[in-house]
Design a protein around this motif. Structure first.
Motif, PDB file in Angstrom:
ATOM      1  N   ARG A 273       0.815  -1.233  -0.116  1.00 37.18           N
ATOM      2  CA  ARG A 273       0.246   0.096   0.170  1.00 37.18           C
ATOM      3  C   ARG A 273       0.962   1.291   0.100  1.00 37.18           C
ATOM      4  O   ARG A 273       0.336   2.318  -0.211  1.00 37.18           O
ATOM      5  N   GLU A 274       2.184   1.273   0.223  1.00 35.39           N
ATOM      6  CA  GLU A 274       3.056   2.349   0.214  1.00 35.39           C
ATOM      7  C   GLU A 274       2.638   3.296   1.417  1.00 35.39           C
ATOM      8  O   GLU A 274       2.474   4.602   1.247  1.00 35.39           O
ATOM      9  N   SER A 275       2.200   2.658   2.365  1.00 40.83           N
ATOM     10  CA  SER A 275       1.534   3.406   3.729  1.00 40.83           C
ATOM     11  C   SER A 275       1.686   2.777   4.928  1.00 40.83           C
ATOM     12  O   SER A 275       1.852   1.390   5.054  1.00 40.83           O
ATOM     13  N   TYR A 276       1.467   3.360   5.969  1.00 40.30           N
ATOM     14  CA  TYR A 276       1.703   2.613   7.399  1.00 40.30           C
ATOM     15  C   TYR A 276       0.247   1.683   7.580  1.00 40.30           C
ATOM     16  O   TYR A 276      -0.743   2.486   7.473  1.00 40.30           O
ATOM     17  N   ASP A 277       0.240   0.656   8.311  1.00 36.98           N
ATOM     18  CA  ASP A 277      -0.738  -0.111   8.911  1.00 36.98           C
ATOM     19  C   ASP A 277      -0.808   0.610  10.202  1.00 36.98           C
ATOM     20  O   ASP A 277       0.331   0.529  10.850  1.00 36.98           O
ATOM     21  N   PHE A 278      -1.819   0.791  10.908  1.00 35.78           N
ATOM     22  CA  PHE A 278      -1.653   1.111  12.334  1.00 35.78           C
ATOM     23  C   PHE A 278      -2.863   0.575  13.058  1.00 35.78           C
ATOM     24  O   PHE A 278      -3.974  -0.021  12.496  1.00 35.78           O
ATOM     25  N   GLY A 279      -2.715   0.702  14.503  1.00 35.88           N
ATOM     26  CA  GLY A 279      -3.724  -0.052  15.197  1.00 35.88           C
ATOM     27  C   GLY A 279      -4.856   0.536  15.500  1.00 35.88           C
ATOM     28  O   GLY A 279      -5.120   1.574  14.900  1.00 35.88           O
ATOM     29  N   GLU A 280      -5.853  -0.253  15.984  1.00 36.91           N
ATOM     30  CA  GLU A 280      -7.207   0.404  16.216  1.00 36.91           C
ATOM     31  C   GLU A 280      -7.600   1.500  16.967  1.00 36.91           C
ATOM     32  O   GLU A 280      -6.967   1.474  18.101  1.00 36.91           O
ATOM     33  N   ILE A 281      -8.164   2.600  16.534  1.00 32.52           N
ATOM     34  CA  ILE A 281      -8.315   3.663  17.705  1.00 32.52           C
ATOM     35  C   ILE A 281      -9.447   3.213  18.478  1.00 32.52           C
ATOM     36  O   ILE A 281     -10.282   2.476  18.157  1.00 32.52           O
ATOM     37  N   ASP A 282      -9.169   3.873  19.813  1.00 31.28           N
ATOM     38  CA  ASP A 282     -10.347   3.316  20.720  1.00 31.28           C
ATOM     39  C   ASP A 282     -11.588   4.264  20.630  1.00 31.28           C
ATOM     40  O   ASP A 282     -11.651   5.532  21.168  1.00 31.28           O
ATOM     41  N   TRP A 283     -12.398   3.831  19.869  1.00 27.53           N
ATOM     42  CA  TRP A 283     -13.553   4.853  19.440  1.00 27.53           C
ATOM     43  C   TRP A 283     -14.649   5.091  20.503  1.00 27.53           C
ATOM     44  O   TRP A 283     -15.074   6.076  20.700  1.00 27.53           O
ATOM     45  N   GLU A 284     -14.614   3.912  21.578  1.00 26.10           N
ATOM     46  CA  GLU A 284     -15.335   4.330  22.666  1.00 26.10           C
ATOM     47  C   GLU A 284     -14.977   5.833  23.512  1.00 26.10           C
ATOM     48  O   GLU A 284     -15.755   6.471  24.033  1.00 26.10           O
ATOM     49  N   GLU A 285     -13.633   5.754  23.467  1.00 23.84           N
ATOM     50  CA  GLU A 285     -13.009   7.110  24.225  1.00 23.84           C
ATOM     51  C   GLU A 285     -13.270   8.333  23.242  1.00 23.84           C
ATOM     52  O   GLU A 285     -13.830   9.331  23.847  1.00 23.84           O
ATOM     53  N   PHE A 286     -13.098   8.136  22.046  1.00 25.15           N
ATOM     54  CA  PHE A 286     -13.786   9.056  21.027  1.00 25.15           C
ATOM     55  C   PHE A 286     -15.282   9.601  21.368  1.00 25.15           C
ATOM     56  O   PHE A 286     -15.313  10.912  21.499  1.00 25.15           O
ATOM     57  N   TYR A 287     -16.014   8.764  21.317  1.00 25.84           N
ATOM     58  CA  TYR A 287     -17.397   9.053  21.468  1.00 25.84           C
ATOM     59  C   TYR A 287     -17.840   9.574  22.980  1.00 25.84           C
ATOM     60  O   TYR A 287     -18.549  10.348  23.163  1.00 25.84           O
ATOM     61  N   ALA A 288     -17.019   9.172  23.928  1.00 27.54           N
ATOM     62  CA  ALA A 288     -17.161   9.527  25.383  1.00 27.54           C
ATOM     63  C   ALA A 288     -16.674  11.248  25.418  1.00 27.54           C
ATOM     64  O   ALA A 288     -17.412  12.000  26.078  1.00 27.54           O
ATOM     65  N   VAL A 289     -15.557  11.519  24.612  1.00 26.19           N
ATOM     66  CA  VAL A 289     -15.147  12.866  24.682  1.00 26.19           C
ATOM     67  C   VAL A 289     -16.311  13.809  23.948  1.00 26.19           C
ATOM     68  O   VAL A 289     -16.610  14.811  24.468  1.00 26.19           O
ATOM     69  N   VAL A 290     -16.609  13.044  22.960  1.00 23.31           N
ATOM     70  CA  VAL A 290     -17.612  13.872  22.071  1.00 23.31           C
ATOM     71  C   VAL A 290     -18.977  14.377  23.013  1.00 23.31           C
ATOM     72  O   VAL A 290     -19.682  15.274  22.949  1.00 23.31           O
TER      73      VAL A 290
END
Ligand code: BYC
Length: 332
Positions: A273-290
């Protein structure tokens, strides 16, 4: 962003709302957008386009203004006069960005007072990133490097957004943001090349700001209710995931160049892909902050409400002065 839950209401223009629009005008509007012509304040536009822009631009303005707080409280503690002068200028720039953006939103028929009221009452959002605390001087480096870096990644395509006043505001904002990003990287680079304790501070700041910076780009594309329509109307030019990926690809080598480690065990260069694979974002944290549950969400909003109340006499004096001057000009 603050207290408002994510929900599907008011997201996509409902079929009924669009059916109420004049089909001839709608077709002409869509042809202009497709031809990459700017839509200007006096041009006809569908109500849903106007609403989406007011939502995005006012939230963007709020982010700039609330974004002054985490760095503002380090101005008195900057480690040298040079750092203090630079930080002061940067925070002042963020205030200016907020003002250009409020002015752009006002051209759509909303008032500054309405937007401020929506922020203070929790109806309007601002970026989740500003609900995290700035614990050490290294956080000021991390904010400039990562937060302004993510903001530039998101804002460069917005220079070609379809609404003229928003696009033009973004041109100047992007120039200033690139200075902001460099000042943050320079702070981090200096700490990373300093004593073991300074390097540890820089690493600790990267550890705490990395994931919240990735969240700035918003929910993943398959969970982003506004993206499809905003891309069709060329309000957004690229998707949340595309921009997030580009940010990772640009930032990881910057961390490596100064001997810091991105806090993601799943981070790996993907040759195909000529890109970095990266780990799963903690979407629970995102939605809590929202939802307004960010670590310093309440402090941020209290500070804004207090600043607004404390500034009432300035607004009153400015209005009284303008009325007096207008009266004098009319008499002349
Ligand atoms: N935080 O359908 P989606 C700066 C909300 S400041 C909170 O993908 P959209 C700086 C989103 O609003 C620069 N909420 O939405 C200043 C939506 O809820 P609503 C800040 C978020 O609009 C000082 C819902 O989630 N930059 O540079 O298509 C110091 C669903 O999302 C967030 C901007 O504001 C979030 N991170 O895309 C240093 C950029 N993400 O509104 C630096 C302008 C999503 O429907 N804004 N939500 O209730 C945008 O580009 C877009 O609005 C977004 C979201 C990419 C943020």
């Amino acid at each position: 962003m603050y207290t408002t839950e994510l929900s599907d209401k008011n997201k996509k223009p409902s079929a009924a709302a669009m059916a109420n629009e004049d089909p001839v005008r709608l077709a002409a509007f869509e042809a202009r957008v497709a031809a990459d012509n700017f839509i200007e304040p006096k041009d006809w536009m569908p109500e849903a386009y106007r609403k989406t822009l007011i939502r995005q631009i006012s939230q963007h303005a709020h982010s700039e203004i609330v974004g002054m707080l985490p760095e503002g409280n380090w101005i008195t503690r900057a480690p040298s006069l040079r750092r203090k002068a630079v930080l002061l200028a940067k925070v002042q720039d963020e205030g200016g960005h907020g003002l250009y953006l409020y002015a752009a939103a006002e051209t759509l028929g909303t008032s500054r007072d309405e937007m401020i009221e929506a922020l203070h009452s929790g109806r309007a959002k601002y970026s989740t990133i500003f609900n995290y605390p700035t614990l050490t001087w290294a956080d000021i480096g991390a904010i400039g490097w990562l937060v302004d870096g993510a903001a530039i990644m998101n804002q460069v395509p917005l220079q070609r957004t379809s609404y003229g006043p928003y696009a033009r505001a973004m041109v100047r904002i992007c120039k200033e943001e690139s200075f902001h990003q460099r000042q943050g990287y320079e702070i981090t680079m200096t700490l990373a090349a300093g004593s073991p304790e300074q390097k540890r501070m820089a690493q600790d700041a990267l550890d705490r700001w990395w994931w919240p910076s990735l969240m700035m780009f918003g929910p993943p594309d398959d969970n982003s209710p506004n993206s499809a329509q905003s891309i069709r109307w060329r309000i957004k030019r690229e998707t949340n995931d595309q921009l997030r990926q580009r940010f990772v690809d640009v930032t990881v080598p910057q961390a490596e160049a100064i001997g810091l480690r991105v806090p993601d065990p799943a981070l790996k260069w993907n040759e195909a892909r000529e890109s970095y694979d990266f780990g799963e974002i903690d979407w629970e944290e995102f939605y809590a902050v929202v939802r307004g549950e960010g670590p310093v969400a309440k402090e941020r909003m209290n500070a804004r409400v207090k600043a607004w109340a404390d500034g009432a006499w300035v607004r009153e004096a400015a209005l009284a002065h303008a009325a007096k001057r207008n009266g004098r000009l009319a008499a002349e």
